[in-house]
Design an enzyme around this catalytic site. Structure first.
Site, short mmCIF file in Angstrom:
data_model
loop_
_atom_site.label_atom_id
_atom_site.label_comp_id
_atom_site.label_asym_id
_atom_site.label_seq_id
_atom_site.Cartn_x
_atom_site.Cartn_y
_atom_site.Cartn_z
N ARG A 103 43.23 35.21 37.53
CA ARG A 103 42.88 36.63 37.29
C ARG A 103 43.95 37.56 37.88
O ARG A 103 44.49 37.32 38.96
CB ARG A 103 41.54 36.94 37.95
CG ARG A 103 41.21 38.43 37.90
CD ARG A 103 39.79 38.73 38.23
NE ARG A 103 39.40 38.28 39.56
CZ ARG A 103 38.16 38.38 40.02
NH1 ARG A 103 37.21 38.89 39.28
NH2 ARG A 103 37.88 37.94 41.23
N LYS A 156 30.95 38.82 35.27
CA LYS A 156 30.06 39.98 35.48
C LYS A 156 30.81 41.29 35.27
O LYS A 156 30.33 42.19 34.58
CB LYS A 156 29.46 39.94 36.89
CG LYS A 156 28.71 38.64 37.20
CD LYS A 156 28.13 38.61 38.60
CE LYS A 156 29.14 38.61 39.72
NZ LYS A 156 29.95 37.38 39.84
N ARG A 211 33.98 30.74 48.12
CA ARG A 211 33.07 31.71 47.48
C ARG A 211 32.03 30.98 46.62
O ARG A 211 30.87 31.36 46.58
CB ARG A 211 33.87 32.70 46.62
CG ARG A 211 34.57 33.76 47.46
CD ARG A 211 35.70 34.44 46.71
NE ARG A 211 35.26 35.21 45.56
CZ ARG A 211 36.08 35.61 44.58
NH1 ARG A 211 37.36 35.30 44.63
NH2 ARG A 211 35.61 36.29 43.58
N ARG A 253 43.91 39.51 43.42
CA ARG A 253 43.00 39.85 44.50
C ARG A 253 43.20 38.90 45.68
O ARG A 253 43.42 37.71 45.49
CB ARG A 253 41.55 39.76 44.00
CG ARG A 253 40.91 41.11 43.78
CD ARG A 253 39.61 41.05 43.09
NE ARG A 253 38.58 40.25 43.76
CZ ARG A 253 37.32 40.19 43.36
NH1 ARG A 253 36.92 40.87 42.29
NH2 ARG A 253 36.45 39.44 44.00
N ARG A 276 22.68 39.47 46.53
CA ARG A 276 23.29 38.15 46.70
C ARG A 276 22.54 37.29 47.69
O ARG A 276 22.95 36.15 47.95
CB ARG A 276 24.72 38.33 47.22
CG ARG A 276 25.75 38.54 46.15
CD ARG A 276 27.07 38.83 46.84
NE ARG A 276 28.14 38.12 46.24
CZ ARG A 276 29.03 38.68 45.42
NH1 ARG A 276 28.91 39.94 45.08
NH2 ARG A 276 30.01 37.98 44.95
P1 AP5 Z 1 35.34 38.74 36.04
O1 AP5 Z 1 34.63 39.45 34.94
O2 AP5 Z 1 36.23 39.54 36.92
O3 AP5 Z 1 34.27 37.90 36.89
P2 AP5 Z 1 33.21 38.35 37.95
O4 AP5 Z 1 31.96 37.57 37.70
O5 AP5 Z 1 33.08 39.85 37.96
O6 AP5 Z 1 33.92 37.79 39.24
P3 AP5 Z 1 34.16 38.41 40.67
O7 AP5 Z 1 35.21 37.59 41.34
O8 AP5 Z 1 34.43 39.88 40.61
O9 AP5 Z 1 32.80 38.15 41.29
P4 AP5 Z 1 32.44 38.08 42.74
O10 AP5 Z 1 30.98 38.16 42.61
O11 AP5 Z 1 32.94 36.95 43.55
O12 AP5 Z 1 33.23 39.32 43.38
P5 AP5 Z 1 32.75 40.69 44.00
O13 AP5 Z 1 33.81 41.65 43.82
O14 AP5 Z 1 31.36 41.04 43.58
O15 AP5 Z 1 36.17 37.55 35.38
C1 AP5 Z 1 36.96 36.68 36.16
C2 AP5 Z 1 38.19 36.22 35.32
O16 AP5 Z 1 37.73 35.48 34.20
C3 AP5 Z 1 39.02 37.38 34.74
O17 AP5 Z 1 40.37 37.01 34.77
C4 AP5 Z 1 38.52 37.54 33.31
O18 AP5 Z 1 39.53 38.03 32.45
C5 AP5 Z 1 38.11 36.10 32.97
N1 AP5 Z 1 36.93 36.06 32.10
C6 AP5 Z 1 35.77 36.76 32.26
N2 AP5 Z 1 34.89 36.45 31.28
C7 AP5 Z 1 35.51 35.52 30.49
C8 AP5 Z 1 35.11 34.80 29.34
N3 AP5 Z 1 33.90 34.99 28.79
N4 AP5 Z 1 35.99 33.92 28.81
C9 AP5 Z 1 37.21 33.72 29.36
N5 AP5 Z 1 37.66 34.38 30.45
C10 AP5 Z 1 36.80 35.27 31.02
O19 AP5 Z 1 32.62 40.29 45.54
C11 AP5 Z 1 33.76 40.01 46.34
C12 AP5 Z 1 33.32 39.81 47.78
O20 AP5 Z 1 32.71 41.01 48.28
C13 AP5 Z 1 32.29 38.71 48.05
O21 AP5 Z 1 32.91 37.43 48.18
C14 AP5 Z 1 31.67 39.20 49.36
O22 AP5 Z 1 32.49 38.92 50.46
C15 AP5 Z 1 31.63 40.71 49.17
N6 AP5 Z 1 30.38 41.19 48.56
C16 AP5 Z 1 30.24 41.81 47.36
N7 AP5 Z 1 28.95 42.09 47.11
C17 AP5 Z 1 28.25 41.64 48.20
C18 AP5 Z 1 26.87 41.62 48.52
N8 AP5 Z 1 25.93 42.10 47.69
N9 AP5 Z 1 26.51 41.06 49.70
C19 AP5 Z 1 27.42 40.56 50.56
N10 AP5 Z 1 28.75 40.53 50.29
C20 AP5 Z 1 29.17 41.07 49.12
#
Ligand code: AP5
Length: 219
Positions: A130, A13, A174, A163, A91
């Site tokens: 990552r 994402k 997660r 991270r 979410r």
């Molecule tokens: P990346 O693009 O970083 O993936 P992502 O989907 O953004 O993953 P996140 O870990 O950021 O998602 P998340 O939803 O768990 O985290 P968030 O910060 O929102 O890619 C990941 C890796 O893969 C990278 O190394 C990249 O280079 C590689 N990659 C990407 N695309 C690729 C491809 N096509 N091919 C090959 N490699 C690729 O949330 C973190 C925490 O915050 C949650 O666990 C929760 O505790 C809290 N939180 C956040 N939002 C909420 C909410 N709305 N409600 C409640 N809690 C929340």
């Protein structure tokens, strides 16, 4: 235009958001980034959120929904013609309902939900490998997308970090939490007729191409 990026942790994402912002007039609202900003600034919200994030649990809705609107409302007129990317929000069903209500109050709507389809095994490989830049937010992967110099950001030269929630135990939780609390949104948005699936296992440029095709379909 308002677009939700929906998918499990590590689906890509954030990576797609960066590509959209590079190529189009767009802005990202990432609740995860907002929480991490608050954690690094040791705010009250950050301290509360950290306890959940470190375990891979969701931060409670009551802390998350207001924060989303605070951010959305600051975008204002400057972004009235931009694509607004909701990355990591909603979410839960109650976040999705709050989003619907808030959009209606603002005479707006969600135009499209992009759902990333990626297997768990790939998610684990991506997240545990990552590395991110604490300065500019750039994202790398130790094998899929390494920086030119090991552990150093190509864009700003800062030392890269892993991270806190990208350890294997937290990643597994997660994914479990996603399957239990978030994946129901696939049906929620399918029923509204605005969900479009993309193959998140393709290379980032091809994922971006698929996004562009989906965008064309609704324009
Ligand atoms: P990346 O693009 O970083 O993936 P992502 O989907 O953004 O993953 P996140 O870990 O950021 O998602 P998340 O939803 O768990 O985290 P968030 O910060 O929102 O890619 C990941 C890796 O893969 C990278 O190394 C990249 O280079 C590689 N990659 C990407 N695309 C690729 C491809 N096509 N091919 C090959 N490699 C690729 O949330 C973190 C925490 O915050 C949650 O666990 C929760 O505790 C809290 N939180 C956040 N939002 C909420 C909410 N709305 N409600 C409640 N809690 C929340």
């Amino acid at each position: 235009m308002n677009i939700i990026l929906l998918g499990p942790p590590g689906a890509g994402k954030g990576t797609l958001s960066s590509k959209i912002i590079e190529n189009k007039q767009a802005v990202q609202i990432s609740t995860g980034d907002i929480f991490r900003y608050n954690i690094s600034n040791e705010t009250e919200l950050g301290l509360k959120a950290k306890a959940y994030m470190d375990k891979g649990e969701l931060v409670p809705d009551e802390l998350t929904i207001d924060l989303l609107w605070d951010k959305f409302d600051t975008l204002g007129e400057d972004h009235k013609d931009s694509i607004i990317l909701f990355d990591g929000f909603p979410r839960t069903i109650s976040q999705a309902k709050a989003l619907d209500e808030g959009m209606e109050e603002r005479n707006q709507k969600i135009d499209m939900v992009i759902y990333f389809d990626v297997d768990d095994e790939i998610l684990i490989q991506r997240l545990t490998g990552r590395r991110t830049c604490p300065q500019c937010g750039a994202t790398y992967h130790i094998t899929n997308n390494p920086p030119k110099i090991e552990d150093v950001c190509d864009k700003c030269g800062t030392k890269l970090i892993q991270r806190a929630d990208d350890t294997i135990e937290t990643v597994e939780n997660r994914i479990k939490v996603y399957n239990k609390q978030t994946s129901v949104l696939i049906e929620y948005y399918t029923n509204k007729g605005i969900l479009k699936s993309i193959d998140g296992t393709k290379k980032p440029d091809l994922v971006y191409k698929e996004f562009e095709d989906k965008l064309e379909e609704i324009n």
